[in-house]
Design an enzyme around this catalytic site. Structure first.
Site, mmCIF file in Angstrom:
data_model
loop_
_atom_site.group_PDB
_atom_site.id
_atom_site.type_symbol
_atom_site.label_atom_id
_atom_site.label_comp_id
_atom_site.label_asym_id
_atom_site.label_seq_id
_atom_site.Cartn_x
_atom_site.Cartn_y
_atom_site.Cartn_z
ATOM 1 N N SER A 17 10.026 8.743 6.692
ATOM 2 C CA SER A 17 11.315 8.203 6.235
ATOM 3 C C SER A 17 12.511 8.869 6.910
ATOM 4 O O SER A 17 13.469 8.175 7.273
ATOM 5 C CB SER A 17 11.422 8.319 4.711
ATOM 6 N N LYS A 66 6.125 8.746 -8.127
ATOM 7 C CA LYS A 66 6.711 7.408 -8.310
ATOM 8 C C LYS A 66 6.753 6.974 -9.783
ATOM 9 O O LYS A 66 7.679 6.297 -10.210
ATOM 10 C CB LYS A 66 5.933 6.366 -7.496
ATOM 11 N N ASP A 103 8.279 -1.592 -2.063
ATOM 12 C CA ASP A 103 7.066 -1.799 -1.256
ATOM 13 C C ASP A 103 6.757 -3.292 -1.092
ATOM 14 O O ASP A 103 6.387 -3.751 -0.016
ATOM 15 C CB ASP A 103 5.865 -1.094 -1.894
ATOM 16 N N GLY A 132 -2.013 1.207 -5.507
ATOM 17 C CA GLY A 132 -0.575 0.986 -5.671
ATOM 18 C C GLY A 132 -0.036 -0.056 -4.705
ATOM 19 O O GLY A 132 0.805 -0.884 -5.075
ATOM 20 N N GLY A 241 0.621 -3.583 10.072
ATOM 21 C CA GLY A 241 1.183 -2.940 8.874
ATOM 22 C C GLY A 241 2.443 -2.123 9.082
ATOM 23 O O GLY A 241 3.075 -1.710 8.103
HETATM 24 P P1 ATR Z 1 -2.897 3.063 -2.522
HETATM 25 O O1 ATR Z 1 -2.245 3.436 -3.813
HETATM 26 O O2 ATR Z 1 -2.241 3.650 -1.307
HETATM 27 O O3 ATR Z 1 -3.078 1.584 -2.376
HETATM 28 P P2 ATR Z 1 -5.484 3.977 -3.576
HETATM 29 O O4 ATR Z 1 -4.976 3.916 -4.956
HETATM 30 O O5 ATR Z 1 -6.197 5.209 -3.157
HETATM 31 O O6 ATR Z 1 -4.337 3.765 -2.494
HETATM 32 O O7 ATR Z 1 -6.405 2.695 -3.345
HETATM 33 C C1 ATR Z 1 -7.254 2.614 -2.275
HETATM 34 C C2 ATR Z 1 -7.966 1.266 -2.296
HETATM 35 O O8 ATR Z 1 -8.918 1.296 -1.240
HETATM 36 C C3 ATR Z 1 -8.739 0.989 -3.581
HETATM 37 O O9 ATR Z 1 -8.699 -0.405 -3.831
HETATM 38 C C4 ATR Z 1 -10.160 1.426 -3.213
HETATM 39 O O10 ATR Z 1 -11.198 0.810 -3.969
HETATM 40 P P3 ATR Z 1 -11.697 1.422 -5.380
HETATM 41 O O11 ATR Z 1 -10.688 1.021 -6.397
HETATM 42 O O12 ATR Z 1 -13.030 0.788 -5.618
HETATM 43 O O13 ATR Z 1 -11.758 2.918 -5.185
HETATM 44 C C5 ATR Z 1 -10.225 0.991 -1.773
HETATM 45 N N1 ATR Z 1 -11.259 1.715 -1.025
HETATM 46 C C6 ATR Z 1 -11.202 2.981 -0.582
HETATM 47 N N2 ATR Z 1 -12.353 3.308 0.061
HETATM 48 C C7 ATR Z 1 -13.166 2.200 0.014
HETATM 49 C C8 ATR Z 1 -14.471 1.876 0.514
HETATM 50 N N3 ATR Z 1 -15.201 2.774 1.198
HETATM 51 N N4 ATR Z 1 -14.959 0.629 0.283
HETATM 52 C C9 ATR Z 1 -14.232 -0.294 -0.398
HETATM 53 N N5 ATR Z 1 -12.981 -0.056 -0.888
HETATM 54 C C10 ATR Z 1 -12.462 1.168 -0.673
#
Ligand code: ATR
Length: 279
Positions: A17, A66, A103, A132, A241
């Site tokens: 940022s 947040k 976001d 999130g 992204g």
């Molecule tokens: P953010 O808040 O930045 O979106 P997060 O809360 O850590 O990050 O969410 C990560 C996302 O990636 C989640 O939807 C997670 O799935 P789960 O809810 O089942 O944990 C997904 N994710 C991370 N690693 C994964 C994997 N190996 N296979 C499938 N989904 C994955």
């Protein structure tokens, strides 16, 4: 007087940022600063409750603050209310602390800039992931009038928890039925961390997806994720992204410094160089 804004969170050293806002401050020749302020978790509630004492006109908020920041605001915008999390704060003329979650707007700004007219071609969107970022994107798609937003997540219950809040437009769907769902999707967005440098790729067979469906990823390192590459190779339009990161910063800058900044190629290249990502 110099107007001061900052990224607040814990830690804040990795945040891009300051680079983004520093670019805009210079570009517009404004008397302002954008700093890094590390707010230790034990002091976070006091910091945001007594925000006026910080000397800042406003700030961004990153993890893990947040939610606490949102709880300390006097007024929240629609997105921050829906998500229970704020990433952009400012003091209004009466000294009230205002909170927004930008976001989702960042996601929309990115698609609007790089896939103009997308919303008119999008009846059904598929969002992969339920963290999130997924929440912000579902809010954004619903607020733009997309008719159906399907949310698929490895852990179905997490998708159900928040899709229910945006029912009947949003609906959680099982990862097992993705092939069928892809066949009727106009937009696919990856919000999981899969495909990010150091993470396995998102393992998704795109063959049922219509070739005119738009594919986007919130991962920006690498800029072209394996998902975007696979989509591009079969002729689907794609949006990377990085634009979401840049566009989510626009509303805060405008609030704090009074100028609506542009997301231009020079800014993109500056951030890409800092990330060490090839453009
Ligand atoms: P953010 O808040 O930045 O979106 P997060 O809360 O850590 O990050 O969410 C990560 C996302 O990636 C989640 O939807 C997670 O799935 P789960 O809810 O089942 O944990 C997904 N994710 C991370 N690693 C994964 C994997 N190996 N296979 C499938 N989904 C994955």
């Amino acid at each position: 007087m110099t107007r001061r804004a900052a990224i607040t969170g814990y830690p804040v050293a990795h945040s891009r940022s300051p680079l983004i806002h520093g670019y805009w401050l210079k570009r517009h020749g404004l008397d302002g600063t954008y700093e890094r302020v590390a707010v230790e978790p034990a002091t976070a509630e006091t910091f945001y409750r007594e925000f006026a004492k910080s000397g800042l006109v406003g700030c961004n908020v990153t993890v893990p603050h947040k939610e606490v920041a949102a709880a300390c605001c006097d007024v929240l915008d629609d997105a921050a209310q829906a998500m229970g999390a704020a990433n952009t704060l400012w003091l209004d003329d009466n000294g009230r602390l205002m909170g927004a979650n930008t976001d989702g707007l960042g996601f929309l700004g990115n698609l609007d800039q790089n896939a103009p007219g997308w919303v008119g071609r999008c009846d059904t969107a598929l969002v992969l992931g339920a963290g999130g970022a997924a929440r912000a994107i579902v809010w954004a798609l619903v607020s733009r009038g997309v008719k159906k937003v399907l949310v698929a997540n490895r852990t179905l219950s997490k998708a159900q928890d928040f899709a229910d809040r945006f029912a009947p437009v949003a609906k959680a769907v099982s990862w097992d039925y993705l092939a069928d769902i892809l066949g009727r999707s106009d937009l696919v967005v990856n919000t999981t961390s899969l495909g990010m440098e150091g993470q396995p790729p998102l393992d998704l067979d795109l063959s049922p997806l219509p070739v005119d469906a738009l594919v986007s990823d919130i991962v920006y390192a690498p800029l072209v994720t394996p998902l975007l590459q696979a989509a591009h190779d079969r002729g689907n339009p794609t949006v990377d992204g990085l634009g979401m990161l840049l566009h989510q910063a626009v509303p805060g800058f405008e609030r704090w410094f009074g100028v609506r900044p542009e997301v231009d190629e020079a800014l993109r290249n500056l951030v890409l160089a800092d990330l060490g990502v090839a453009s």
